[in-house]
Every structure is written in C-alpha cells, then in structure tokens.
Design a protein around this motif. Structure first.
Motif, short mmCIF file in Angstrom:
data_model
loop_
_atom_site.label_atom_id
_atom_site.label_comp_id
_atom_site.label_asym_id
_atom_site.label_seq_id
_atom_site.Cartn_x
_atom_site.Cartn_y
_atom_site.Cartn_z
N LYS A 185 0.83 -1.21 0.00
CA LYS A 185 0.00 0.00 0.00
C LYS A 185 0.87 1.25 0.00
O LYS A 185 2.04 1.22 0.37
N GLU A 186 0.27 2.35 -0.39
CA GLU A 186 0.98 3.62 -0.37
C GLU A 186 1.06 4.16 1.06
O GLU A 186 0.21 3.85 1.91
N ARG A 187 2.06 4.97 1.28
CA ARG A 187 2.18 5.63 2.57
C ARG A 187 1.02 6.61 2.73
O ARG A 187 0.67 7.32 1.79
N GLU A 188 0.44 6.64 3.93
CA GLU A 188 -0.71 7.51 4.16
C GLU A 188 -0.54 8.30 5.45
O GLU A 188 0.10 7.85 6.40
N GLY A 189 -1.14 9.47 5.47
CA GLY A 189 -1.11 10.30 6.66
C GLY A 189 -2.03 9.75 7.73
O GLY A 189 -3.13 9.28 7.43
N VAL A 190 -1.58 9.82 8.96
CA VAL A 190 -2.36 9.34 10.11
C VAL A 190 -2.79 10.52 10.97
O VAL A 190 -3.97 10.71 11.24
N ALA A 191 -1.82 11.30 11.41
CA ALA A 191 -2.10 12.45 12.27
C ALA A 191 -0.97 13.44 12.14
O ALA A 191 0.19 13.04 12.09
N THR A 192 -1.31 14.72 12.07
CA THR A 192 -0.29 15.74 11.92
C THR A 192 -0.58 16.91 12.84
O THR A 192 -1.71 17.10 13.30
N ILE A 193 0.45 17.69 13.10
CA ILE A 193 0.33 18.83 14.00
C ILE A 193 1.23 19.95 13.49
O ILE A 193 2.29 19.69 12.92
N ALA A 194 0.79 21.19 13.68
CA ALA A 194 1.58 22.34 13.29
C ALA A 194 1.41 23.44 14.33
O ALA A 194 0.32 23.59 14.90
N GLY A 195 2.46 24.20 14.56
CA GLY A 195 2.38 25.30 15.51
C GLY A 195 2.16 24.81 16.92
O GLY A 195 2.50 23.68 17.28
N SER A 196 1.56 25.66 17.72
CA SER A 196 1.28 25.33 19.11
C SER A 196 -0.21 25.07 19.30
O SER A 196 -1.02 25.37 18.43
N GLY A 197 -0.56 24.46 20.39
CA GLY A 197 -1.96 24.20 20.68
C GLY A 197 -2.53 23.07 19.84
O GLY A 197 -1.80 22.28 19.26
N ASN A 246 -4.25 23.22 14.90
CA ASN A 246 -3.74 22.76 13.61
C ASN A 246 -3.41 21.29 13.65
O ASN A 246 -2.37 20.86 13.15
N ILE A 247 -4.26 20.50 14.23
CA ILE A 247 -4.13 19.05 14.23
C ILE A 247 -5.06 18.46 13.18
O ILE A 247 -6.20 18.89 13.04
N ARG A 248 -4.55 17.50 12.46
CA ARG A 248 -5.33 16.82 11.43
C ARG A 248 -5.24 15.31 11.66
O ARG A 248 -4.19 14.79 12.00
N TYR A 249 -6.36 14.65 11.44
CA TYR A 249 -6.41 13.19 11.55
C TYR A 249 -7.01 12.59 10.29
O TYR A 249 -7.93 13.15 9.69
N ALA A 250 -6.49 11.45 9.91
CA ALA A 250 -7.16 10.67 8.88
C ALA A 250 -8.49 10.18 9.42
O ALA A 250 -8.62 9.90 10.62
N GLU A 251 -9.48 10.09 8.54
CA GLU A 251 -10.80 9.65 8.98
C GLU A 251 -10.76 8.26 9.61
O GLU A 251 -11.52 7.97 10.54
N SER A 252 -9.87 7.44 9.15
CA SER A 252 -9.80 6.06 9.64
C SER A 252 -9.32 5.95 11.08
O SER A 252 -9.51 4.91 11.72
N VAL A 253 -8.70 7.02 11.60
CA VAL A 253 -8.17 6.95 12.97
C VAL A 253 -8.81 7.99 13.89
O VAL A 253 -8.55 7.98 15.09
#
Length: 125
Positions: free
Chosen positions: A40-52, A55-62
């Motif tokens: 499978k291709e590499r996929e994003g799970v969870a990311t964060i930017a800045g403070s607090g 700016n957090i992002r999650y894949a729908e699957s997780v």
C-alpha cells in the motif's frame, strides 16, 4: 534538517493500545505520523503544526482512536493509539518540515522533507 527517531512499536491484540514516540533533533512547526502497510501507499495518520490543538489533522480512519501530541521540552512527538484493529498494522513513520502549505496538504506524505526510519505496529485479531 531534522533528525527523527521513532520508538514504541510492537505487537498488540485487537482492541489494545500503543503509544509511539518520535524524538526530534530540533523543533519544526509541521510534524506528523504516517504509515505504510505492505503493498500500500504511505498515508497520513495524524499531523500537527504550531502550538496548541488548532492545527491538528487526523485521517478519517483513525479519528477518535488516535491522539497526536508534542512535548517541545522533551523534543518528542507522540501518537496515542487505542482500539487498534488489524487494519492499523503497518510501519509507522514520523515526519517533519513542511515543504507545502500545511492547511491544504497536512496529511500528504509529499509535504514533508525529513523522515524517520519507522517503527512496526502489528495488530492481531
């Protein structure tokens, strides 16, 4: 350049939990966790930017099962994973240093310049 080193992977039964850690050599705003299962291709799970937490992002699957956090004093990025399923089995990678606009491409692996070696997570049914 940011050096990254993941740890915390292992084998767990379905429904279990794991916490992955990523030590980073210096702070960079954009960081995240990605995974790649065999074939499978590499996929994003969870990311964060800045403070607090704005700016957090999650894949729908997780979403609702995984929580990303960062301890800047300890230079460590975490992801707490719960309610794991066999579909979560993969090599998990830590990434840092956005090369593209985070707001639009946060979960896209090509956004990130620096990568760790990965830590394996295996979930058995």
């Amino acid at each position: 350049q940011v050096q990254l080193e993941e740890s915390g992977g292992g084998s767990v039964q379905a429904g279990g939990s794991l916490r992955l850690s990523c030590r980073f050599s210096r702070f960079t705003s954009c960081m995240g966790w990605f995974r790649q299962a065999p074939g499978k291709e590499r996929e994003g799970v969870a990311t964060i930017a800045g403070s607090g937490t704005g700016n957090i992002r999650y894949a729908e699957s997780v979403r609702g099962r995984f929580t990303i956090s960062r301890d800047n004093a300890e230079n460590t990025l975490y992801v707490q994973m719960s309610s794991l399923t066999p579909e979560d089995s993969a090599m998990y990678y830590c990434a840092a240093w956005c090369q593209r606009e985070y707001a639009r491409y946060a979960l896209d692996p090509s956004t990130y310049k620096n990568w760790g070696q990965g830590t394996q997570v295996t979930v058995s049914s």
